[in-house]
Each structure stands twice: as structure tokens, then as C-alpha cells.
Design an enzyme around this catalytic site. Structure first.
Site, short mmCIF file in Angstrom:
data_model
loop_
_atom_site.label_atom_id
_atom_site.label_comp_id
_atom_site.label_asym_id
_atom_site.label_seq_id
_atom_site.Cartn_x
_atom_site.Cartn_y
_atom_site.Cartn_z
N GLU A 156 1.81 -0.15 -5.04
CA GLU A 156 0.90 0.70 -5.27
C GLU A 156 1.45 2.21 -6.01
OE1 GLU A 156 -3.25 2.87 -3.64
OE2 GLU A 156 -1.82 2.56 -2.39
N ASP B 262 0.69 -1.20 -0.17
CA ASP B 262 0.05 0.15 -0.13
C ASP B 262 0.76 1.11 0.09
OD1 ASP B 262 -2.63 1.39 0.63
OD2 ASP B 262 -1.42 2.01 2.43
#
Length: 625
Positions: A366, A337
Site C-alpha cells: 500500500e 498495509d
């Protein structure tokens, strides 16, 4: 030799170990120690240096030694006397228990047992996910409630409330296990679950990105043992488990936030400072220092303190936590993330530590940028990053520019210079920027975006074109739970709308979309197409690692080929409102000596000698013969 077959020397050594063991056990082993992280470790790791954090009242006042000829490399004390970080060399330590002794003035006060466990066979060489896989993304709280007994927990603040759109709805690990056959039937080969570690926020804790304990599964999802069981059950069905890992931040309720090991464990400002989200500042040669600092050091939101990966203690903690989960739960990959919100050098070191330990391990980051150059900068061995002497070591990045194109392309019926299928063509024309285009995660949506069926107003033809594109271009396709049954969700109505409960995941649901009989006719239409497409994809090497040749779209029809030495797939996407006849002579360099193509969706044969008729708003996926 005694009756157990020991020689006298062996017998004396054995008795000595027993006496020492009983002596250690007779001491108060729990005195002063509230937490130990990692809670245990493994023998035979690539990096033999292990940093163990002991936490307890005034723990730093003790001198520390260790048994079993294990060597202490370093003992680090910080300004907080409740922490002590002990680094040992495990190079010569077999799978065994070692005992740490804590003393004052050379007088032993207490001991602590620490276990070094045996690794699985071939653990370091584990195979990860790649372009032959299809990844299914689930949000556990919204997928299926397999165990109603853990819906609420005394140790966590927020309680079960399915009536609250943003509340805890009760989905859990058992719910995923119960529906593994459903996921596999879609053609999925890997599951990416949003984080499962404890998030003890008072509200909106279901997304679990504000973790309060990164060594503990949230009890409302299950236990650590349940997570290991999920991994085991998945592997029995040839499914790979991908953990969603968060390096950039923890939650404000993380237990360390109440008693920080060091002031610079997290980034702190005089007043709350939120990141400016302008990650381009990291590579921008014209960026101001203050903008870059706030991007990297600012908190994601007020409930998510920003971790300081430039602090060696923090970085080692994050490396070891990640490796511990890989070993403990037998993981097959990470999705990271907010990857490029972290300190660039720190996150690169973190990534390299994992891939050094597991050379085949894939990590997808990400990188939510809107430029191929900006995304390519963050992929391993990027020539763009090399301009600034930077290498993230990150194998895979998420193709957000393709997401941007998909969000509009199939609503643009009349292709023009920059509309319609040209957007897809232009996206792939920039693949030269990536060191490895096959290591891109391609997707039409996820838990942070509008659902694709919302974008296209439940237009099934547009859904089919979208999924066909994802299934046949380079990269690793990812499907978001529920889209395969037509689920919708509008980001403008809030995150809860794009993260709705999967129908049938709760006892009493009127619609059970996990079974053909329980699905509506419309849901079966979506499911059957999706399963047919991605189960076919599993069988065709050309769309896994084959080369790609594409042709400039004409009349809003995009034609491209995926091919290896042995197989060729021809894809025709007609995004025009009218049927189109495509003359095949233009594509001869790829058609070569093939005479016909069989559409994998209808089983119809198409003659390649002259022209191919493609219905309006439709796709043909032809295996050439």
C-alpha cells in the site's frame, strides 16, 4: 540383528534416543516458558538461521544448549530478563524435534521441545498472483457468518453486536469457505482478506489492523487450523489466498506491549506523537530530519504502536513471522498495509528476505501517494529509487493515482484539457516511471475509500465503464466485496458505512445476494455484468500481459489496444452524454489487417473498415478478428 531388523549398533543408538527422550520428557518442560515464537519451524529453508524467542519469568538467567547436533549461533539477552532470543543454524537439521536445555551453574533445570517440520513439495517455487488474476477483497467480519458459535470469545474483550455499525458482526473464515463458489463465479482467481490475526481492542476490533497476537487467528474468525483449511479449500477451486500483512505497527493490546523485550522494540516519544502521514519526506531531498522522523516513527493512531524495524530483533521477528505463515498456511501472496510508513531499509530487507525464500512470491504494498513518481519510487528496481541508492524489492504497488482519476472521471461528461477521459489517459502516459507496469494493483475502491457506487450514485452505466477499464488496462484488477451487487457506502458517514454486511451472509437476512434467486433484479444486473466481464478476462492473454497503445481522447472517448503477437483487444469508452462515431483510420497502426471486432459484452460484430458507433456513456470491448 534383533527381531525388529536392527543391528546391535543400530539397536544401541535407538535405545539411547529413547532413554534421552524419556529423560527430557520427565523434566518440567513448561517451567519458566510462557511463549515460544515462532512456535515451530521448517527444515530446508533458504536462510538456515532461525531466531527463536523464549518468553517467561526471568528466562534470561539460564544457559541454553540444544540437542541433535544443532548449532547455536547466538544467544541474545536484552534489558528485559523475561526474554531470551536464541539463534540456531538449521542447515543440518532435518525435520525432527530438537530439545533446548536450560541450565543454571551447569545444572539442568528444564528442557523444551521444539519441532522442525517438513516443508511441502516445491514450497519455495510456489506460484503467486500476477496480472492474469482478479483479486476479490473481503472484510471477513462483514462478509458472511458461517459459524455462530464463535461470534464472541472469552479470550477477547469485544463481543458480538451486529446492531452496532462499528461493532463485531460475526463474519468469519467459515463464512468465506461457504461462499468460495460465489467468489469464483465472479471470475475472481484470488482473495485478499483484510487481517485475520487476533485484535483484542475493546472497540472497533473488526478491521483487525491493530493485532494483539500475530501468530494466532482471531478466535471470532476461527482457529489457525480453520485458516489452513480455507487455504486448502481455495486451492481446490484454483483460488489464491493473499494475506494482509502489517509490518508498520501492532495493536496497543499486543501481548508484548505489556512487557516489551526492549525499550526500542517500538518507537517511543516523551509524549504521544502521531505520524504526519507525509511519506514524501522519505525521498524528499529538502525534507527536514524532524518531519522525516515523525513520518516514519510516529504512531499511526494511539491504539497502534509503531514497530522499530531498524532493531534487528524486531526485523528478524517480522521476517520469520511472515515466512512462517507462508509455509504454515500455504499462502500465495501478501498485501502489505501502510508499506512505506516502515523504516525504508528495514522494510526492504523484510521484503527481500521473503522473495529470496520464495522467488515467485508476489507482494503488493500500500503506497498511498498521489504522484506516479512517488509510487514508482517504491517498486522493485525503480530507477527513481536508484537515484538515492534505494531498492525496496517490492514487486507490486497499488495504483492510487488511477483511483484518484476514477473517483471523478465518469462524472465529467464533457472532456477537456484536464477533464474526463484525459485523466485516465494521463495516468497511463506516466507508465514509463514504473519498472513493471504489469505489477500494479488497479482498483476503483477498497475498504478505506468511498464505494464506487456511492461515487456514481448507483449509475449502472458508470459502473460498467469503471469495471471495463479495470478489466482491460495493465495491472492486476481488484474488486471490493459487494460492489458486484451494487452496494454503496459513504466514507463521510464513517468507516462502517463503507464496510456494511453482505446481504445473505447472516441467517435471517431477507435478501440473499449469494444466489441468483435471492438477489434483487438490480443486484443481478450488477452481478451478471461483473461476472461476464471478469470471466472473459480470465481467457484473454492480451489483457494479462499484452502491450498497451492508447490514443488521446477525443470528444471524451478513450480508445486503447491491448495486444500480444496472437491477440488484440480494442477498447472504446465513450464518456460523452452523446453517441459518438469513431473513424477507424486513426487507429490503423493497431487495427492492421483485422477486419472486424466482436464485442465480448453483447456478442455483436463491428466492421473496422470505416467507423464504429459507440452509444453514450458506454463501453465496447472488441476482440479483433
Amino acid at each position: 540383528m534383533n527381531k525388529f531388523g536392527f543391528t546391535r549398533t543400530q539397536n544401541d543408538a535407538f535405545l539411547k534416543k529413547i532413554i534421552l527422550f524419556l529423560f527430557f520428557m520427565s523434566l518440567n518442560v513448561t517451567a519458566q516458558i510462557d511463549k515460544i515464537e515462532p512456535p515451530f519451524w521448517y527444515a530446508g529453508m533458504h536462510n538456515p538461521d532461525l531466531q527463536i524467542m523464549f518468553y517467561g519469568k526471568d528466562i534470561a538467567k539460564y544457559q541454553v544448549t540444544v540437542s541433535n547436533e544443532t548449532k547455536i549461533i547466538n544467544v541474545k539477552r536484552t534489558e528485559n530478563p523475561n526474554y531470551i532470543f536464541v539463534t540456531i543454524d538449521t542447515r543440518k537439521t532435518a525435520a525432527t524435534d530438537v530439545f533446548f536445555s536450560f541450565s543454571t551453574n551447569n545444572k539442568l533445570q528444564f528442557t523444551q521441545k521444539y519441532s522442525i517440520k517438513k516443508r511441502r513439495e516445491q514450497s519455495a517455487q510456489r506460484k503467486s498472483f500476477d496480472a492474469s488474476d482478479m483479486m476479490y477483497l473481503v472484510m471477513p467480519d462483514r462478509f458472511a457468518n458461517g459459524d455462530k458459535n464463535n461470534d464472541s470469545n472469552n479470550a477477547t474483550v469485544e463481543k458480538f453486536n451486529r446492531e452496532l455499525p462499528g461493532g463485531r458482526h460475526g463474519g468469519d473464515i467459515q463464512g468465506i469457505i461457504n461462499n468460495l463458489d460465489y467468489i469464483a463465479s465472479l471470475g475472481a482467481t484470488a482473495i485478499w482478506s483484510t487481517p485475520l490475526c487476533e485484535d483484542n481492542d475493546a472497540a472497533y476490533s473488526y478491521h483487525t489492523y491493530a493485532q494483539s497476537d500475530v501468530y494466532k487467528i482471531d478466535p471470532r474468525y476461527g482457529t489457525n487450523e480453520d485458516y489452513v483449511r480455507l487455504s486448502s479449500e481455495m486451492h481446490k477451486k484454483n483460488l489464491k489466498l493473499i494475506m494482509d500483512y502489517v509490518t508498520n505497527h501492532w495493536g496497543i493490546e499486543h501481548w508484548m506491549m505489556k512487557d516489551l523485550p526492549t525499550k526500542d522494540w517500538i518507537h517511543q516519544f516523551d509524549n504521544f506523537t502521531q505520524t504526519n502521514h507525509k511519506r514524501s519526506t522519505i525521498s524528499d531531498i529538502n525534507a527536514s530530519k524532524i518531519d522525516t522522523q515523525i513520518c516514519l516513527d510516529g504512531w499511526f493512531v494511539a491504539s497502534m504502536p509503531d514497530l522499530n524495524q531498524s532493531n534487528t530483533l524486531v526485523l528478524n521477528y517480522l521476517k520469520q513471522n511472515a515466512i512462517w505463515w507462508i509455509e504454515y498456511a500455504n499462502l500465495d501472496g501478501f498485501r502489505v498495509d501502510t508499506y512505506n510508513y516502515s523504516d525504508p531499509k528495514g522494510i526492504a530487507d523484510w521484503t527481500k528476505a521473503i522473495t529470496d525464500e520464495y522467488p515467485n512470491f508476489n507482494i503488493v504494498g500500500e503506497i498511498w501517494m498521489h504522484s506516479q513518481a512517488q509510487m514508482a519510487y517504491w517498486q522493485k528496481d525503480s530507477k527513481i529509487g536508484a537515484i538515492q541508492n534505494y531498492n525496496s524489492h517490492l514487486p507490486t504497488v497499488m495504483d492510487f493515482t488511477l483511483l484518484d482519476a476514477i473517483a471523478t472521471v465518469f462524472n465529467e461528461d464533457d472532456g477537456s484539457w484536464d477533464k474526463g477521459m484525459v485523466k485516465a489517459y494521463d495516468n497511463f502516459s506516466n507508465d514509463f516511471l514504473y519498472p513493471n507496469p504489469n505489477n500494479l494493483l488497479v482498483f476503483a475502491e477498497n475498504h478505506d475509500t468511498n464505494r464506487i457506487n456511492e461515487v456514481y450514485n448507483s449509475d449502472f452505466d458508470k459502473y460498467k465503464m469503471t469495471m471495463a477499464l479495470l478489466a482491460t488496462v495493465r495491472g492486476i484488477p481488484q474488486l471490493y466485496y459487494g460492489s458486484e451487487i451494487g452496494m454503496r457506502g459513504d466514507k463521510n458517514k464513517g468507516d462502517a458505512d463503507i464496510r456494511q454486511d453482505f446481504p445473505g451472509g447472516w441467517e435471517g437476512d431477507q435478501n440473499n445476494a449469494f444466489t441468483p434467486e435471492g438477489r434483487t433484479e438490480g443486484q443481478n444486473q450488477y452481478f451478471d455484468f461483473t461476472a461476464q466481464l471478469f470471466n472473459w478476462r480470465k481467457t484473454n492473454e492480451a489483457v494479462h500481459f499484452g502491450k498497451m497503445t492508447h490514443y488521446i481522447p477525443e470528444n471524451n472517448v478513450y480508445v486503447y489496444f491491448r495486444y500480444t503477437q496472437n491477440k488484440t483487444v480494442m477498447v472504446l469508452i465513450n464518456n460523452n452524454k452523446e453517441a459518438q462515431n469513431m473513424k477507424t483510420n486513426r487507429f490503423q497502426e493497431n487495427i492492421k489487417n483485422y477486419k472486424s471486432g466482436k464485442d465480448i459484452l453483447t456478442n455483436n460484430d463491428y466492421d473496422l473498415s470505416n467507423e464504429i458507433a459507440v452509444a453514450s456513456k458506454s463501453v465496447l470491448i472488441l476482440e479483433l478478428q
